[in-house]
Design a protein around this motif. Structure first.
Motif, PDB file in Angstrom:
ATOM      1  N   LEU A   9       0.803  -1.250  -0.080  1.00  0.00           N
ATOM      2  CA  LEU A   9      -0.062  -0.051  -0.010  1.00  0.00           C
ATOM      3  C   LEU A   9       0.967   1.210   0.150  1.00  0.00           C
ATOM      4  O   LEU A   9       1.449   1.244   0.980  1.00  0.00           O
ATOM      5  N   MET A  10       0.836   2.047  -0.917  1.00  0.00           N
ATOM      6  CA  MET A  10       1.659   3.497  -1.083  1.00  0.00           C
ATOM      7  C   MET A  10       0.558   4.598  -1.082  1.00  0.00           C
ATOM      8  O   MET A  10      -0.396   4.441  -1.886  1.00  0.00           O
ATOM      9  N   LEU A  11       0.873   5.521  -0.274  1.00  0.00           N
ATOM     10  CA  LEU A  11       0.002   6.530   0.222  1.00  0.00           C
ATOM     11  C   LEU A  11       0.815   7.906  -0.679  1.00  0.00           C
ATOM     12  O   LEU A  11       1.991   7.623  -0.801  1.00  0.00           O
ATOM     13  N   SER A  28      -4.134  -1.467  -8.026  1.00  0.00           N
ATOM     14  CA  SER A  28      -5.479  -0.727  -8.046  1.00  0.00           C
ATOM     15  C   SER A  28      -4.763   0.852  -7.510  1.00  0.00           C
ATOM     16  O   SER A  28      -4.129   0.685  -6.565  1.00  0.00           O
ATOM     17  N   SER A  29      -5.598   2.024  -7.864  1.00  0.00           N
ATOM     18  CA  SER A  29      -5.407   3.258  -7.170  1.00  0.00           C
ATOM     19  C   SER A  29      -6.604   3.908  -7.026  1.00  0.00           C
ATOM     20  O   SER A  29      -7.548   3.718  -7.795  1.00  0.00           O
ATOM     21  N   MET A 145       1.006  -4.595  -6.749  1.00  0.00           N
ATOM     22  CA  MET A 145       1.344  -6.218  -6.656  1.00  0.00           C
ATOM     23  C   MET A 145       3.038  -6.164  -6.931  1.00  0.00           C
ATOM     24  O   MET A 145       3.345  -5.056  -7.279  1.00  0.00           O
ATOM     25  N   GLU A 146       3.522  -7.273  -6.925  1.00  0.00           N
ATOM     26  CA  GLU A 146       5.141  -7.161  -7.012  1.00  0.00           C
ATOM     27  C   GLU A 146       5.362  -6.596  -8.610  1.00  0.00           C
ATOM     28  O   GLU A 146       4.681  -7.075  -9.575  1.00  0.00           O
ATOM     29  N   ASN A 147       6.344  -5.825  -8.464  1.00  0.00           N
ATOM     30  CA  ASN A 147       7.263  -5.444  -9.872  1.00  0.00           C
ATOM     31  C   ASN A 147       5.953  -4.675 -10.769  1.00  0.00           C
ATOM     32  O   ASN A 147       6.069  -4.602 -11.943  1.00  0.00           O
ATOM     33  N   GLU A 148       4.972  -4.267 -10.152  1.00  0.00           N
ATOM     34  CA  GLU A 148       3.861  -3.392 -10.753  1.00  0.00           C
ATOM     35  C   GLU A 148       3.971  -1.990 -10.193  1.00  0.00           C
ATOM     36  O   GLU A 148       4.245  -1.777  -9.018  1.00  0.00           O
ATOM     37  N   ASN A 149       3.480  -1.129 -11.176  1.00  0.00           N
ATOM     38  CA  ASN A 149       3.102   0.432 -10.577  1.00  0.00           C
ATOM     39  C   ASN A 149       1.938   0.858 -11.455  1.00  0.00           C
ATOM     40  O   ASN A 149       1.453   0.559 -12.461  1.00  0.00           O
TER      41      ASN A 149
END
Length: 361
Positions: A9-11, A28-29, A145-149
């Motif tokens: 989870l990135m804020l 997802s964002s 998820m892993e290696n995704e942005n």
């Protein structure tokens, strides 16, 4: 055994939280918000007002009673508030992976997977809630998820009703009172409450020109996003007000009625998303516990003098509803239909129907 696949989870402030993934294995964002309710995750996750948002539950155990079957009555789902999951993601502290309930058809994780929605567990969600409160109750965020942005996505910058409203007129029931509902992201329990009160319901899309429709009463539904985006329906509401047929606004509908009447809206410093919001009726002096889900609120200061505050929030004194002095118009910011949450204020549907009866005499 709980899934041990990791995700992030990135804020928007750069904070990263490592967690365990469940549900759909996708990134997802959206806007990260929190809800303090203890039950009702099925209803909340299918509430169109949560469109574009990543929902964080502060209650520590989620998923223990699974997901009910998708059965319908009058073409309306009995247990869901719309026909799909509306949230962009789910964040919880502990995922209960051995659910049980007599009416369960799916686990929460399987339901999320079926709808293509990711979930995260193993995060201190109460800490997240405290952080979000300092930022006005929400922050942009993304589940990775892993290696995704993904880029950050702000749902408040677009008209979300285009995504959650119906596209063609639908009629329900065959009751005595003809009710027109403008669907900005309608919860199903509003339909159920009106059908129980001998109504025929005509449901129309968010941007439908209803000014020439024949009806006994007008309902402005709940819905997602910034109320100031909805310029076209606000124009139609102003025209409808001149005809003086009863009008009942709920949540977003309260804000739109207030803007149409001459008021303004602003974003709350601390959003209201829970089942335990106390409100006070300024007409009767009685207080009620209500279910709420909103980040914007009506500023009633600029309303014409014939409009009064109907309810106020007992936590922060914000406007929770307005009512006209002598015309049959009123609205509330909370959810009298509940689902989920307390049903203390369902009597407001009776107040609306009674205003129709009086006008038709």
């Amino acid at each position: 055994m709980e899934n041990k696949r990791k995700a992030i989870l990135m804020l928007e402030d750069g904070t990263r939280y490592e967690a365990y993934h469940f549900g759909a294995p996708v990134s997802s964002s959206g806007e990260v918000v929190f809800n303090t309710a203890m039950t009702g995750y099925t209803e909340s996750m299918t509430d169109p007002s949560y469109r574009g948002q990543i929902l964080t539950y502060t209650y520590p155990i989620i998923g223990n009673y699974g997901i009910p079957s998708f059965s319908c009555s009058e073409s309306i789902s009995e247990f869901y508030e719309s026909d799909r999951i509306q949230v962009s993601g789910l964040i919880i502290s502990y995922y209960s992976n051995r659910p049980y309930h007599w009416n369960m058809s799916l686990s929460l994780s399987d339901w999320l997977s079926k709808n293509g929605v990711p979930g995260l567990s193993g995060i201190d969600t109460r800490f997240i809630a405290k952080k979000l409160r300092k930022k006005g109750g929400s922050m942009l965020g993304k589940i990775l998820m892993e290696n995704e942005n993904l880029p950050f996505y702000d749902p408040n910058q677009e008209n979300l009703s285009e995504k959650v409203s119906i596209h063609e007129k639908i009629t329900y029931g065959n009751g005595k009172y003809k009710i027109l509902i403008v669907d900005f992201g309608l919860k199903n329990n509003i339909l159920r409450c009106l059908l129980r009160r001998n109504c025929t319901i005509i449901r129309v899309p968010w941007d439908y020109d209803f000014t020439n429709e024949k009806y006994d009463g007008l309902v402005l539904s709940n819905g997602p996003g910034n109320p100031k985006i909805y310029e076209k329906p606000i124009h139609y509401i102003r025209i409808a007000m001149k005809k003086e047929r009863p009008i009942f606004g709920i949540c977003l509908g309260n804000q739109l009625l207030g803007i149409a009447a001459g008021g303004n809206t602003y974003k709350l410093k601390y959003a209201h998303r829970s089942h335990n919001q106390p409100v006070l009726s300024l007409k009767t002096g009685k207080s009620f516990i209500t279910s709420q889900n909103h980040g914007y609120v009506l500023d009633a200061i600029k309303l014409p003098k014939e409009w009064k505050i109907f309810f106020k929030n007992l936590n922060d004194d914000t406007c929770e509803g307005i009512i006209h002095d002598y015309k049959p118009f009123f609205s509330v910011q909370f959810h009298p239909e509940a689902s989920s949450g307390p049903t203390d204020t369902e009597f407001l549907f009776d107040l609306f129907i009674n205003s129709i009866v009086r006008r038709n005499k």
